[in-house]
Write an enzyme that holds these catalytic residues in place. Structure first.
Site, PDB file in Angstrom:
ATOM      1  CG  HIS A 189      -1.995  -1.035   1.167  1.00  0.00           C
ATOM      2  ND1 HIS A 189      -1.760  -2.358   0.889  1.00  0.00           N
ATOM      3  CD2 HIS A 189      -3.344  -0.925   1.336  1.00  0.00           C
ATOM      4  CE1 HIS A 189      -2.904  -3.019   0.892  1.00  0.00           C
ATOM      5  NE2 HIS A 189      -3.877  -2.178   1.159  1.00  0.00           N
ATOM      6  N   GLY A 230     -10.500   0.039   7.549  1.00  0.00           N
ATOM      7  CA  GLY A 230      -9.718  -0.513   6.452  1.00  0.00           C
ATOM      8  C   GLY A 230      -9.224   0.530   5.465  1.00  0.00           C
ATOM      9  CG  HIS A 231      -7.366  -1.036   1.958  1.00  0.00           C
ATOM     10  ND1 HIS A 231      -6.582  -2.074   1.537  1.00  0.00           N
ATOM     11  CD2 HIS A 231      -8.627  -1.377   1.592  1.00  0.00           C
ATOM     12  CE1 HIS A 231      -7.327  -2.982   0.950  1.00  0.00           C
ATOM     13  NE2 HIS A 231      -8.576  -2.580   0.970  1.00  0.00           N
ATOM     14  CG  ASN A 232      -8.102   2.998  -0.695  1.00  0.00           C
ATOM     15  OD1 ASN A 232      -7.356   2.031  -0.510  1.00  0.00           O
ATOM     16  ND2 ASN A 232      -7.796   3.986  -1.503  1.00  0.00           N
ATOM     17  CB  SER A 250     -13.372   1.104  -0.755  1.00  0.00           C
ATOM     18  OG  SER A 250     -12.049   1.016  -1.221  1.00  0.00           O
TER      19      SER A 250
END
Length: 321
Positions: A189, A230-232, A250
């Site tokens: 990432h 979580g990511h994004n 996301s």
């Protein structure tokens, strides 16, 4: 890195014009120096609109690639991207012999704190013992970093934020690509985390960095202990996220959303402004704002309670037969 070198690294055939690739980026945000990928039918509609210099794409979608974008044909764009993400990954620790740091004189830094290169620490910041501050981190005025907090590279923290003990900001997200044998390959990432002003992050909470761009926690949001973001993800202003909540990658929360204890999202969805998710609610679809939801599958909380009452009555009647 030259596109021909990338093709060779991935064992792909490429005979077109050789160009320099500076970074990886998402399908719609990649520019004329960046490489992107498209995997699966869901995102194929965006291929004609990419501004990327090059794209990893399967043969069946090659005809959708814009004329100014170079195509690298691969059977598994996602897996190829995972391999490539390692090649473009940023170093975890700076190798600079002399660190450049901008630390306000009024900041108080306690013993056993590690501070990386190119770090900016504002006025009246307090950093307690055992904290780790990675490279290219900025911490706004009057923020407080409690013991053993980990702030990974490139994280941006606003003014008057509170990060409580043992929280981790900016660790790699939980992202993997898989081959035909079911083996998992890490996606590195290269994005970051942004905490805007007046954000509080509870003890032992983790907020993952984005694959590209930023995971964003907007101003005034309060995150309880033992939460995973979580990511994004994009968390709106003044949200309340209660302990043991899990927000998958996301997910997008509007402003003033309340997530009750042990609630969760399944990712890639939106929750509207001023929504409330009751404790243990499982969100698996987009939700309209201004309502109270609960249960799993998610529904209006009042409907969930009625359903539970009907189940209880039905069970009681059957047990008496």
């Amino acid at each position: 890195m030259k596109l021909s070198e990338i093709a060779e690294f991935l064992s792909l055939e490429y005979k077109g014009e050789d160009i320099e690739i500076s970074a990886l980026n998402s399908l719609l945000k990649a520019n004329f120096t960046e490489l992107t990928y498209c995997d699966g039918e869901k995102n194929t509609k965006d291929i004609p609109h990419t501004g990327a210099a090059a794209i990893l794409v399967s043969k069946e979608y090659e005809n959708l690639v814009p004329k100014d974008t170079k195509a690298l044909i691969t059977q598994s764009p996602h897996l190829s991207f995972a391999f490539l993400s390692k090649l473009f990954a940023k170093p975890l620790i700076s190798t600079a012999k002399e660190k450049v740091q901008n630390i306000a004189k009024s900041a108080r830094i306690m013993p056993n704190v590690y501070i990386g290169d190119n770090v900016n620490i504002g006025e009246n910041v307090i950093i307690m013992a055992g904290a780790y501050i990675g490279d290219n981190v900025s911490i706004g005025d009057e923020s407080i970093i409690h013991p053993n907090v980990v702030i990974y590279n490139d994280t941006k923290i606003g003014k008057k934020c509170h990060l409580l003990a043992n929280c981790v900001i900016g660790s790699d997200g939980f992202g993997y690509a898989h081959n035909k044998n079911g083996e998992h390959y890490k996606i590195y990432h290269n994005g970051n985390v942004v905490l805007e002003d007046f954000v509080e992050v509870g003890a032992c909470t983790t907020i993952d960095r984005a694959v590209f761009d930023s995971t964003i926690i907007k101003a005034g949001t309060k995150v309880d202990n033992l939460v995973q973001i979580g990511h994004n993800c994009n968390i709106g202003q003044n949200c309340i996220i209660v302990a043991q909540t899990g927000i998958s990658g996301s997910s997008e929360l509007g402003r003033n959303v309340i997530m009750g204890g042990q609630s969760a999202t399944s990712g890639h969805l939106k929750i509207g402004d001023f929504s409330t998710i009751a404790a243990r609610g499982g969100v698996s679809k987009n939700l309209e704002g201004g309502r109270v939801y609960g249960g799993f599958p998610i529904m209006l909380q009042k409907d969930w309670l009625k359903l539970q009452a009907k189940i209880a009555i039905n069970f009681k009647e059957k047990s008496q037969d």
